[in-house]
Design a protein around this motif. Structure first.
Motif, mmCIF file in Angstrom:
data_model
loop_
_atom_site.group_PDB
_atom_site.id
_atom_site.type_symbol
_atom_site.label_atom_id
_atom_site.label_comp_id
_atom_site.label_asym_id
_atom_site.label_seq_id
_atom_site.Cartn_x
_atom_site.Cartn_y
_atom_site.Cartn_z
ATOM 1 N N LYS A 249 -7.625 -26.884 -16.464
ATOM 2 C CA LYS A 249 -8.580 -25.913 -16.084
ATOM 3 C C LYS A 249 -8.658 -25.517 -14.445
ATOM 4 N N TRP A 250 -8.457 -26.707 -13.643
ATOM 5 C CA TRP A 250 -8.555 -26.546 -12.321
ATOM 6 C C TRP A 250 -7.342 -25.714 -11.561
ATOM 7 N N TYR A 251 -6.346 -25.494 -12.292
ATOM 8 C CA TYR A 251 -5.057 -24.801 -11.889
ATOM 9 C C TYR A 251 -5.485 -23.629 -11.284
ATOM 10 N N ARG A 252 -6.416 -22.746 -11.779
ATOM 11 C CA ARG A 252 -6.926 -21.343 -11.732
ATOM 12 C C ARG A 252 -7.538 -21.332 -10.441
ATOM 13 N N TRP A 253 -8.049 -22.335 -9.776
ATOM 14 C CA TRP A 253 -8.931 -22.102 -8.637
ATOM 15 C C TRP A 253 -8.128 -22.519 -7.411
ATOM 16 N N TRP A 254 -8.385 -21.385 -6.191
ATOM 17 C CA TRP A 254 -7.562 -21.710 -5.077
ATOM 18 C C TRP A 254 -7.590 -22.857 -4.363
ATOM 19 N N ASP A 255 -8.877 -23.640 -4.560
ATOM 20 C CA ASP A 255 -8.992 -24.802 -3.841
ATOM 21 C C ASP A 255 -8.202 -25.963 -4.409
ATOM 22 N N PHE A 256 -7.892 -25.937 -5.566
ATOM 23 C CA PHE A 256 -7.292 -26.954 -6.533
ATOM 24 C C PHE A 256 -6.001 -26.628 -6.790
ATOM 25 N N GLY A 257 -5.586 -25.458 -7.192
ATOM 26 C CA GLY A 257 -4.068 -25.168 -7.373
ATOM 27 C C GLY A 257 -3.682 -23.620 -7.026
ATOM 28 N N ASN A 258 -2.864 -22.849 -7.652
ATOM 29 C CA ASN A 258 -2.426 -21.657 -7.429
ATOM 30 C C ASN A 258 -2.062 -20.569 -8.599
ATOM 31 N N GLY A 259 -2.919 -21.008 -9.432
ATOM 32 C CA GLY A 259 -2.497 -20.421 -10.857
ATOM 33 C C GLY A 259 -1.131 -20.474 -11.545
ATOM 34 N N THR A 260 -0.575 -19.519 -12.118
ATOM 35 C CA THR A 260 0.662 -19.337 -13.194
ATOM 36 C C THR A 260 1.829 -19.449 -11.898
ATOM 37 N N MET A 261 1.502 -18.555 -10.894
ATOM 38 C CA MET A 261 2.766 -18.394 -9.929
ATOM 39 C C MET A 261 3.349 -19.738 -9.445
ATOM 40 N N SER A 262 2.554 -20.768 -8.945
ATOM 41 C CA SER A 262 3.308 -21.733 -8.541
ATOM 42 C C SER A 262 3.446 -23.057 -9.374
ATOM 43 N N ASP A 263 2.632 -22.820 -10.615
ATOM 44 C CA ASP A 263 2.610 -23.700 -11.660
ATOM 45 C C ASP A 263 4.017 -23.646 -12.333
ATOM 46 N N LEU A 264 4.112 -22.323 -13.154
ATOM 47 C CA LEU A 264 5.162 -22.062 -14.153
ATOM 48 C C LEU A 264 6.577 -21.575 -13.146
ATOM 49 N N GLY A 265 6.112 -21.045 -11.917
ATOM 50 C CA GLY A 265 6.923 -20.497 -11.134
ATOM 51 C C GLY A 265 8.210 -21.599 -10.746
ATOM 52 N N SER A 266 7.383 -22.887 -10.772
ATOM 53 C CA SER A 266 8.450 -23.997 -10.121
ATOM 54 C C SER A 266 9.432 -24.237 -11.323
ATOM 55 N N HIS A 267 9.193 -23.767 -12.540
ATOM 56 C CA HIS A 267 10.051 -24.131 -13.618
ATOM 57 C C HIS A 267 11.118 -22.761 -13.609
ATOM 58 N N TRP A 268 10.421 -21.668 -13.580
ATOM 59 C CA TRP A 268 11.331 -20.484 -14.192
ATOM 60 C C TRP A 268 11.667 -19.887 -12.946
ATOM 61 N N VAL A 269 11.334 -19.766 -11.700
ATOM 62 C CA VAL A 269 12.097 -19.153 -10.515
ATOM 63 C C VAL A 269 12.967 -20.232 -10.064
ATOM 64 N N ASP A 270 12.913 -21.567 -10.329
ATOM 65 C CA ASP A 270 13.986 -22.456 -10.073
ATOM 66 C C ASP A 270 15.496 -22.088 -10.535
ATOM 67 N N LEU A 271 15.488 -21.475 -11.747
ATOM 68 C CA LEU A 271 16.729 -21.133 -11.973
ATOM 69 C C LEU A 271 17.576 -19.817 -11.266
ATOM 70 N N PRO A 272 16.997 -18.846 -11.006
ATOM 71 C CA PRO A 272 17.578 -17.846 -10.040
ATOM 72 C C PRO A 272 17.664 -18.436 -8.717
ATOM 73 N N TYR A 273 16.621 -19.282 -8.380
ATOM 74 C CA TYR A 273 16.691 -19.798 -6.673
ATOM 75 C C TYR A 273 18.004 -20.930 -6.893
ATOM 76 N N TRP A 274 18.418 -21.404 -7.907
ATOM 77 C CA TRP A 274 19.777 -22.381 -7.834
ATOM 78 C C TRP A 274 20.768 -21.484 -8.105
ATOM 79 N N ALA A 275 20.669 -20.571 -9.080
ATOM 80 C CA ALA A 275 21.970 -19.763 -9.403
ATOM 81 C C ALA A 275 22.276 -18.987 -8.230
ATOM 82 N N MET A 276 21.189 -17.907 -7.777
ATOM 83 C CA MET A 276 21.752 -17.258 -6.743
ATOM 84 C C MET A 276 21.570 -17.780 -5.396
#
Length: 453
Positions: A249-276
């Motif tokens: 629940k906490w991850y949507r609050w800017w004081d505690f998390g950064n929403g889906t961008m930083s959470d799932l971005g860590s997994h999904w952006v990882d692939l193009p960041y690595w490959a490219m």
């Protein structure tokens, strides 16, 4: 381009912002001391949920000795202590470090992201190996500081992006870096999770964990097993409410998390960041609803512009979350995968998710032969890190890689919150065209919390 040469190919951004030490291979005499021990003594900070799974995975190695357990949730702590009764128990990780760490070789950090840096930094300053869950930190400044501290400590580090160790990602990286679809100048990454600020109807439709549009004005009773003050850590004090806890629940609050961008971005952006072989973006522009001062959006998208990287051409990367999708997807011109990474090159396209990938148009690649593998299979992300602690072998997501990736993901939220396209000076760690955006790069911790160890 083989992964072994990836880190050394990164440009002045890393060399100036992180320092040459970040690019050295793990394996100095200081690191190899752990390999001379009969056991690798590990402390675990947060041992419920993801932390409990990390504890199980790391402790499965017969050479690992669990010496300390820490959690602000008494139920989690006691559950873990029943499995490892010999371990010291703490509710405050600051006390763990204050008590002395001579018998600790390595630390696993699995707290919510607003305390990642504060649990990680003391370990690095004491020369301990660290495994930290994704995203590596809560903001850009913390990512930079942790990356620099890890470079100076020259210890084994790993960010918890478990899919990075999977074979599918490795085959995609090999295909892209071997030129299977030519020069890649465009990439689109989308995830269908729609959690965050949205209407009650949309929250129910998207199976969000909680619906909330504003900060609650009332306080709920604090669960007896939870130390709320320690859970808040460096974040500003606020009354307990069930919209914050338990996770995620906490991850949507800017004081505690950064929403889906930083959470799932860590997994999904990882692939193009690595490959490219991406580094720091030049510009970042976000599109979505009106930014809210406290809550991350359920749906939005972000467009990054990257410059040339050695012989690689300039490129764009666009992130989509929730209901936002690439135009090529909405037009039905590619398979309708719910989550995916689409690389667009001069000779074709490659579409991937966690476990599979295809080359498009499929008819044109029916005779495609994949390149000879140059990325060896992984024993698993946790075992990679344990092996690195013991033997000085490399990890797949060391902080020298995970730190810049985390910075880039956070910049998507910086652009969204700023409400304008931002121009990024990575070396100076500054938005150069929208001065007000710089307030989102860092935070002032609550009294009693410091990154100085």
């Amino acid at each position: 381009m083989p992964a072994a040469s990836f880190q050394t190919s990164r440009r002045g951004f890393l060399q100036s912002a992180v320092g040459a030490a970040a690019l050295t291979t793990i394996g100095s005499p200081a690191i190899l001391k752990a390999s001379q021990l009969e056991k690798l003594n590990v402390a675990f900070i947060a041992v419920g949920g993801r932390g409990g799974r990390n504890l199980k995975e790391v402790a499965a190695d017969p050479d690992v000795n669990v010496v300390a357990l820490c959690d602000v949730n008494e139920q989690n702590l006691q559950n873990a202590a029943r499995l490892f009764p010999q371990a010291r128990k703490y509710i405050d990780f600051r006390k763990l470090y204050e008590d002395g760490t001579d018998d600790i070789d390595a630390v696993v950090v699995s707290t919510p992201e607003h305390t990642h840096a504060y649990a990680t930094m003391p370990a690095l300053l004491r020369g301990k190996h660290v495994y930290c869950e994704k995203p590596l930190t809560h903001n850009v400044e913390e990512a930079r500081l942790i990356t620099q501290a890890a470079a100076k400590a020259n210890v084994a580090t790993q960010m918890g992006t478990q899919i990075h160790a999977g074979s599918n990602y490795r085959r995609v990286v090999e295909a892209i870096q071997s030129g299977a679809i030519g020069d890649v100048t465009e990439c689109h990454v989308w995830v269908s999770r729609a959690w965050g600020r949205q209407s009650a109807e949309d929250a129910a439709k998207h199976k969000d964990r909680v619906h909330v549009m504003e900060r609650p004005t009332e306080a709920d009773p604090i669960p007896g097993h939870l130390n709320w003050d320690l859970w808040l850590g460096p974040a500003k004090e606020r009354p307990f409410n069930n919209v914050y806890f338990p996770g995620p629940k906490w991850y949507r609050w800017w004081d505690f998390g950064n929403g889906t961008m930083s959470d799932l971005g860590s997994h999904w952006v990882d692939l193009p960041y690595w490959a490219m072989q991406l580094d720091a973006p030049l510009t970042v522009e976000a599109f979505g609803p009106e930014p809210h001062p406290e809550i991350a959006p359920a749906s939005m998208h972000v467009r990054y512009e990257y410059g040339s990287r050695g012989q690689l051409p300039p490129c764009t990367l666009t992130w989509y979350q929730g209901v936002d999708k690439p135009e090529i997807w909405t037009k039905g011109e590619i398979p309708q995968w719910g989550n995916g990474v689409l690389f667009i090159g001069t000779k074709g396209m490659l579409l991937s998710d966690y476990g599979k990938h295809i080359l498009l148009p499929e008819g044109e690649f029916k005779d495609y032969e994949p390149p000879e593998q140059f990325l060896g299979d992984s024993p698993g992300q946790h075992q990679e890190w344990v092996n690195a602690c013991k033997n000085g072998t490399p990890t797949g997501s060391p902080f020298s890689y995970a730190g810049p990736l985390t910075e880039a993901n956070h910049l998507g939220n910086v652009a969204f919150r700023a409400g304008q396209k931002i121009h990024w000076d990575a070396e100076a760690m500054q938005v150069t065209n929208v001065s007000s955006a710089n307030q989102y790069l860092s935070r002032e911790p609550r009294k009693g919390w410091s990154l100085k160890g």
